[in-house]
Design a protein around this motif. Structure first.
Motif, PDB file in Angstrom:
ATOM      1  N   TYR A  24      98.821 -70.857 -10.832  1.00 25.92           N
ATOM      2  CA  TYR A  24      99.423 -69.574 -11.208  1.00 25.92           C
ATOM      3  C   TYR A  24      99.314 -69.347 -12.718  1.00 25.92           C
ATOM      4  N   ILE A  40      92.736 -69.564  -6.726  1.00 26.50           N
ATOM      5  CA  ILE A  40      93.499 -68.863  -5.690  1.00 26.50           C
ATOM      6  C   ILE A  40      93.810 -69.809  -4.533  1.00 26.50           C
ATOM      7  N   SER A  57      98.193 -58.020 -12.793  1.00 25.63           N
ATOM      8  CA  SER A  57      97.899 -59.247 -12.052  1.00 25.63           C
ATOM      9  C   SER A  57      98.586 -60.439 -12.706  1.00 25.63           C
ATOM     10  N   THR A  58      98.579 -60.465 -14.038  1.00 27.13           N
ATOM     11  CA  THR A  58      99.302 -61.522 -14.749  1.00 27.13           C
ATOM     12  C   THR A  58     100.771 -61.515 -14.356  1.00 27.13           C
ATOM     13  N   LEU A  86      95.659 -68.480 -13.593  1.00 26.73           N
ATOM     14  CA  LEU A  86      95.347 -67.126 -13.119  1.00 26.73           C
ATOM     15  C   LEU A  86      96.016 -66.071 -14.004  1.00 26.73           C
ATOM     16  N   ALA A  87      97.269 -66.321 -14.368  1.00 23.43           N
ATOM     17  CA  ALA A  87      97.986 -65.381 -15.233  1.00 23.43           C
ATOM     18  C   ALA A  87      97.291 -65.245 -16.578  1.00 23.43           C
ATOM     19  N   GLU A 129     105.349 -64.817  -9.024  1.00 26.15           N
ATOM     20  CA  GLU A 129     105.187 -65.764  -7.922  1.00 26.15           C
ATOM     21  C   GLU A 129     105.550 -67.178  -8.375  1.00 26.15           C
ATOM     22  N   LYS A 167     100.334 -75.835  -7.588  1.00 25.26           N
ATOM     23  CA  LYS A 167     100.562 -74.404  -7.402  1.00 25.26           C
ATOM     24  C   LYS A 167     100.889 -73.723  -8.739  1.00 25.26           C
ATOM     25  N   SER A 192      96.518 -72.119  -5.599  1.00 29.03           N
ATOM     26  CA  SER A 192      97.832 -71.477  -5.675  1.00 29.03           C
ATOM     27  C   SER A 192      98.557 -71.494  -4.333  1.00 29.03           C
ATOM     28  N   TYR A 210     102.146 -60.331 -11.687  1.00 27.52           N
ATOM     29  CA  TYR A 210     102.289 -60.748 -10.287  1.00 27.52           C
ATOM     30  C   TYR A 210     102.289 -62.270 -10.164  1.00 27.52           C
ATOM     31  N   TYR A 211     101.295 -62.927 -10.789  1.00 26.37           N
ATOM     32  CA  TYR A 211     101.198 -64.383 -10.655  1.00 26.37           C
ATOM     33  C   TYR A 211     102.378 -65.086 -11.331  1.00 26.37           C
ATOM     34  N   CYS A 212     102.849 -64.524 -12.424  1.00 26.56           N
ATOM     35  CA  CYS A 212     104.006 -65.126 -13.100  1.00 26.56           C
ATOM     36  C   CYS A 212     105.258 -65.012 -12.230  1.00 26.56           C
TER      37      CYS A 212
END
Length: 320
Positions: free
Chosen positions: A47, A32, A61-62, A50-51, A68, A43, A35, A64-66
């Motif tokens: 991501y 985090i 959540s996956t 995390l994804a 981003e 970064k 990121s 969201y991170y994708c």
């Protein structure tokens, strides 16, 4: 009205996730923090990790991170990684048409790439998307495309996954001879690689064929064997899958009281991880068990809950 028809056995699909690097594992807190780095490469790597971490447990959540990550790259191959991951996350959410749309976007982005390894992953995951939609011939087409690339790259873990999923499609098409052939090829490759989860996954899928051939004792034995591995080193999703399949084998053996115990164990884990599709399957399995044991009020109650839960899922054809 939406309809969702299921059988009581579920199976493992081997998901492929392309990554940017194979660096050392970092804690979630470190990822985090990474990121938020001003370095775009770091970064994007954060991501991506995390994804991948949240794909099977918290698919939102996956996604969201994708999303981003996509703000920070216009490179087609990098975008393909995150679009593919969003497709997989939507599979877990039961949004199968959305998942297929993402995978087809990835196919278009990767079509001119010379990166055979990444292209094989995209083809594999597109096969999974078609599989979930019940379009088995299209699924086979993409699985075989992926397998061809993997063989050319000597990608043994990839071949293991391709063998397994091709076997599953043949199972769904009722071609049990080819199903067993490819499933055992997957198990042999996993054994060669020392991949315990891969071995258990192949055993789970072989259990499907035993069930279809009405060899119910062999079905139960192989699921119990696989479950030992899942409980030792598997994810919560693996463990829930194992409980489900043991319960299903006990149903085939008409041991309904025992089956109820295992299906309840599976249901509780699926609720914990938000597995919408799995929750529906467990509820329908329990409804069947209660009906067989003359617990009609319980059967009606949980079957109705299962129907309501199924309404949350995409409107898809009979897949299993």
């Amino acid at each position: 009205m939406k309809s969702f028809y299921i059988r009581h056995l579920i199976f493992i699909l081997f998901f492929s996730i392309a990554v940017f690097s194979n660096g050392q594992k970092a804690s979630l807190a470190e990822l985090i923090k990474q990121s938020k780095s001003s370095n775009t490469e770091k970064k994007l790597d954060a991501y991506n990790k995390l994804a991948n971490y949240y794909t099977g447990s918290l698919p939102d959540s996956t996604i969201y991170y994708c999303n981003e990550a996509l703000k920070y790259t216009n490179d087609n191959e990098e975008r393909t990684v995150f679009i593919t991951s969003m497709g997989l996350a939507n599979n877990y959410k039961g949004e199968f048409r959305i998942a297929l749309d993402f995978q087809l976007q990835a196919v278009e982005l990767i079509k001119n790439s010379k990166d055979k390894f990444r292209k094989s992953h995209v083809y594999h995951n597109t096969g999974i998307a078609y599989d979930y939609m019940g379009e088995y011939d299209k699924a086979l087409e993409f699985y075989y495309k992926s397998l061809s690339l993997r063989k050319s790259q000597n990608d043994l873990p990839g071949c293991k996954s391709s063998f397994g999923n091709i076997g599953l499609i043949y199972y769904l098409k009722g071609d049990f001879n080819n199903a067993i052939k490819f499933m055992f090829a997957s198990k042999e490759m996993a054994t060669f690689l020392g991949d315990e989860i891969g071995i258990a996954s192949a055993q789970t899928n072989i259990g499907l064929v035993y069930q279809a051939q009405e060899e119910f004792k062999k079905e139960l034995d192989i699921h119990l064997e696989a479950q030992k591995v899942y409980e030792k080193i598997g994810s919560k999703q693996d463990i829930a899958l194992g409980y489900n399949n043991i319960g299903s084998a006990l149903m085939d053996l008409k041991q309904y009281d025992k089956a109820i115990v295992y299906h309840h164990k599976s249901l509780e884990i699926k609720k914990e991880i938000g597995d919408v599709v799995g929750i529906t399957m467990s509820m329908q399995n329990l409804g069947s068990c209660y009906y067989k044991t003359d617990s009609l009020d319980a059967a009606v109650k949980i079957s109705l809950e299962g129907f309501v839960n199924a309404e949350k899922q995409d409107d898809i054809p009979n897949r299993i």
